[in-house]
Design an enzyme around this catalytic site. Structure first.
Site, mmCIF file in Angstrom:
data_model
loop_
_atom_site.group_PDB
_atom_site.id
_atom_site.type_symbol
_atom_site.label_atom_id
_atom_site.label_comp_id
_atom_site.label_asym_id
_atom_site.label_seq_id
_atom_site.Cartn_x
_atom_site.Cartn_y
_atom_site.Cartn_z
ATOM 1 N N TYR A 4 -7.522 31.249 79.840
ATOM 2 C CA TYR A 4 -7.961 29.861 79.640
ATOM 3 C C TYR A 4 -7.991 29.597 78.140
ATOM 4 O O TYR A 4 -8.535 30.409 77.374
ATOM 5 C CB TYR A 4 -9.362 29.674 80.242
ATOM 6 C CG TYR A 4 -9.935 28.286 80.078
ATOM 7 C CD1 TYR A 4 -9.465 27.229 80.861
ATOM 8 C CD2 TYR A 4 -10.939 28.026 79.152
ATOM 9 C CE1 TYR A 4 -9.992 25.947 80.725
ATOM 10 C CE2 TYR A 4 -11.469 26.753 79.010
ATOM 11 C CZ TYR A 4 -10.994 25.716 79.802
ATOM 12 O OH TYR A 4 -11.522 24.460 79.660
ATOM 13 N N ASP B 60 -5.927 34.043 71.072
ATOM 14 C CA ASP B 60 -7.058 33.145 71.284
ATOM 15 C C ASP B 60 -8.323 34.011 71.309
ATOM 16 O O ASP B 60 -8.633 34.657 72.307
ATOM 17 C CB ASP B 60 -6.868 32.396 72.608
ATOM 18 C CG ASP B 60 -8.031 31.457 72.904
ATOM 19 O OD1 ASP B 60 -9.063 31.552 72.202
ATOM 20 O OD2 ASP B 60 -7.927 30.645 73.834
ATOM 21 N N LYS C 63 -17.064 29.260 69.379
ATOM 22 C CA LYS C 63 -18.288 29.922 69.852
ATOM 23 C C LYS C 63 -19.120 30.548 68.722
ATOM 24 O O LYS C 63 -19.846 29.857 68.042
ATOM 25 C CB LYS C 63 -17.926 30.931 70.941
ATOM 26 C CG LYS C 63 -17.137 30.226 72.081
ATOM 27 C CD LYS C 63 -17.423 30.751 73.440
ATOM 28 C CE LYS C 63 -16.505 30.162 74.470
ATOM 29 N NZ LYS C 63 -17.123 29.326 75.464
HETATM 30 N N1 HOZ Z 1 -15.099 27.101 79.354
HETATM 31 C C1 HOZ Z 1 -16.316 27.675 78.947
HETATM 32 C C2 HOZ Z 1 -16.582 28.889 79.750
HETATM 33 N N2 HOZ Z 1 -15.540 29.868 79.719
HETATM 34 C C3 HOZ Z 1 -17.437 26.681 78.922
HETATM 35 C C4 HOZ Z 1 -18.090 26.363 80.201
HETATM 36 C C5 HOZ Z 1 -19.219 25.337 80.006
HETATM 37 O O1 HOZ Z 1 -19.656 25.067 78.904
HETATM 38 O O2 HOZ Z 1 -19.632 24.804 81.000
#
Ligand code: HOZ
Length: 434
Positions: free
Chosen positions: A144, A239, A267
């Site tokens: 992702y 990434d 993050k």
């Molecule tokens: N996509 C992030 C988790 N892998 C964020 C999910 C979120 O903040 O709800």
């Protein structure tokens, strides 16, 4: 456990926001319950609006490696706030954070701050396309890279959680340029390059896949990606939005000693405030406007509060043997869990690297090394376990396909409480299911 206030807030939120949330996984849909509304958090603990206390293994989905409300981060943000919340013009904090990042990553000569991981990956692809004059990109099933159109093909995180193969609204000709290979399978990448090599601008990969649960890479796999992209003149993008300053001080690339051309971050470098960044070789980064013509901009990019939180976080991380401690914490927790699984004769595979881990609800002894294996997990079993665990005061990600994060604030005692809670939750979930 009473959650009346959370339930009432969720009902209200659902009238005002799609699905009642601002990011899909948070809706707790896949674990068959509704989200907790959080009132406050400190150290490794969070407290919901009904006054329930939980040991937190989400850590805001990764940024909070120091735990919640770390005093150094809070102080830095307060001090920065007193001087204004946003200037929309350069501030010294940007240089401080950029220096810390470039010092930590030998492969990053220059870095551009943005406000999210999605912006970082989207911009990295743009540079790669401009640099190579090609359109296609290669990503891996289950990885992702945020929600830009080009990445929403066999993506992990919320897409995997909600079993969505692609997203409506993404033009067909955009995803036609996204080729999907198999994680940990360099041959699948070689095949794509043999067919389409001269059209491939970039390969983008999470050097530890952390959006389909945690899936470790073979070093050889990543080394092969480096080799193939060099051979074909494509750009290799790591990434490291999740692994940056989580795998070690720096990124997974430091640990395995493989240098990508571009790196995306987010993050932890924002210490809990909204930040992303992309960086890499001078030649590539000097293509970005206004040094070059590749356009990318942002009103809140380099925001002084976010820079202060990021700098404070990285300085604390430099100040002690935190990564060794996190490794010990991860080892202790997962070793004890494995022992419990053995005793109950139900072996759930656990993938772990340092302070990141996933318990997979797969069959006995299965090695979880790609998207196909991940998808064989029993998500219903995870959901029943999840609900029991929540009632034990342990806050795991509400999806089998997200990663648990241990923070520097998790003490031995917290880990032990967690192990016992997991043991009880598993037992109750199994008793109910049988
Ligand atoms: N996509 C992030 C988790 N892998 C964020 C999910 C979120 O903040 O709800």
């Amino acid at each position: 456990m009473k959650t009346d206030k959370s339930k009432a807030l969720f009902a209200r939120a659902s009238q005002l926001m799609p699905g009642g949330v601002n990011s899909p996984v948070r809706a707790f849909k896949s674990v068959g319950t509704t989200p907790l509304f959080i009132d406050k958090a400190s150290g490794c603990r969070i407290y919901d609006v009904d006054n329930n206390e939980y040991i937190d293994y989400i850590g805001s989905w990764g940024p909070l490696i120091l735990g919640h409300s770390h005093p150094a981060v809070v102080e830095a943000v307060i001090k920065a706030t007193e001087k204004g919340t946003s200037y929309g013009t350069p501030c010294p904090g940007e240089i401080e954070l950029a220096s810390l990042i470039t010092e930590a990553f030998p492969a990053i000569d220059k870095v551009r701050m943005v406000s999210s991981g999605t912006e970082a990956t989207m911009s990295a692809i743009r540079i790669a396309r401009a640099y190579t004059g090609r359109d296609k990109i290669v990503k891996f099933a289950g990885c992702y890279h945020g929600h830009a159109d080009a990445f929403l093909v066999q993506a992990g995180s919320g897409m995997l959680t909600l079993s969505v193969p692609g997203s409506p609204g993404v033009p067909e000709n955009t995803v036609q340029n996204t080729l999907v290979a198999k994680y940990n399978d360099a041959a699948s990448v070689e095949k794509l390059f043999a067919e389409e090599g001269k059209n491939i601008a970039a390969v983008i990969v999470e050097p530890i896949a952390a959006n389909m649960g945690l899936v470790m890479p073979e070093r050889e796999f990543l080394a092969n990606l480096r080799k193939i992209t060099k051979e074909y003149g494509s750009v290799l993008i790591f990434d490291e939005v999740i692994t940056g300053f989580r795998a070690c001080y720096g990124g997974m690339q430091n640990f395995i000693n493989i240098e990508p051309d571009l790196t995306t971050l987010g993050k932890i470098i924002g210490g809990g405030l909204p930040v992303g960044a992309y960086g890499g070789k001078r030649e590539l980064m000097d293509m970005v406007a206004p040094a070059g013509d590749v356009y990318q901009a942002g009103t809140l990019s380099g925001n002084p509060l976010a820079m202060a939180a990021g700098v404070a976080t990285l300085k604390v991380l430099q100040s002690n043997d935190w990564y060794e401690r996190l490794e010990v914490a991860g080892y202790l927790l997962t070793t004890k869990l494995k022992k419990i699984f053995e005793d109950t004769d139900r072996y759930y595979p656990i993938n772990r690297f340092g302070s990141m881990f996933t318990i997979f609800f797969n069959e006995q002894d299965e090695t979880i090394e790609d998207y196909e294996a991940v998808k064989r997990s029993n998500t219903e079993e995870y959901a029943s376990f999840y609900r029991e665990l929540l009632s034990e005061g342990i806050y795991f990600p509400p999806s089998q396909f997200e990663v648990c994060f241990i923070s520097c604030a998790h003490e031995l005692e917290d880990l032990e409480l967690t192990v016992h809670a997991i043991e009880r939750a598993l037992k109750r979930a199994t008793d109910k299911d049988s």
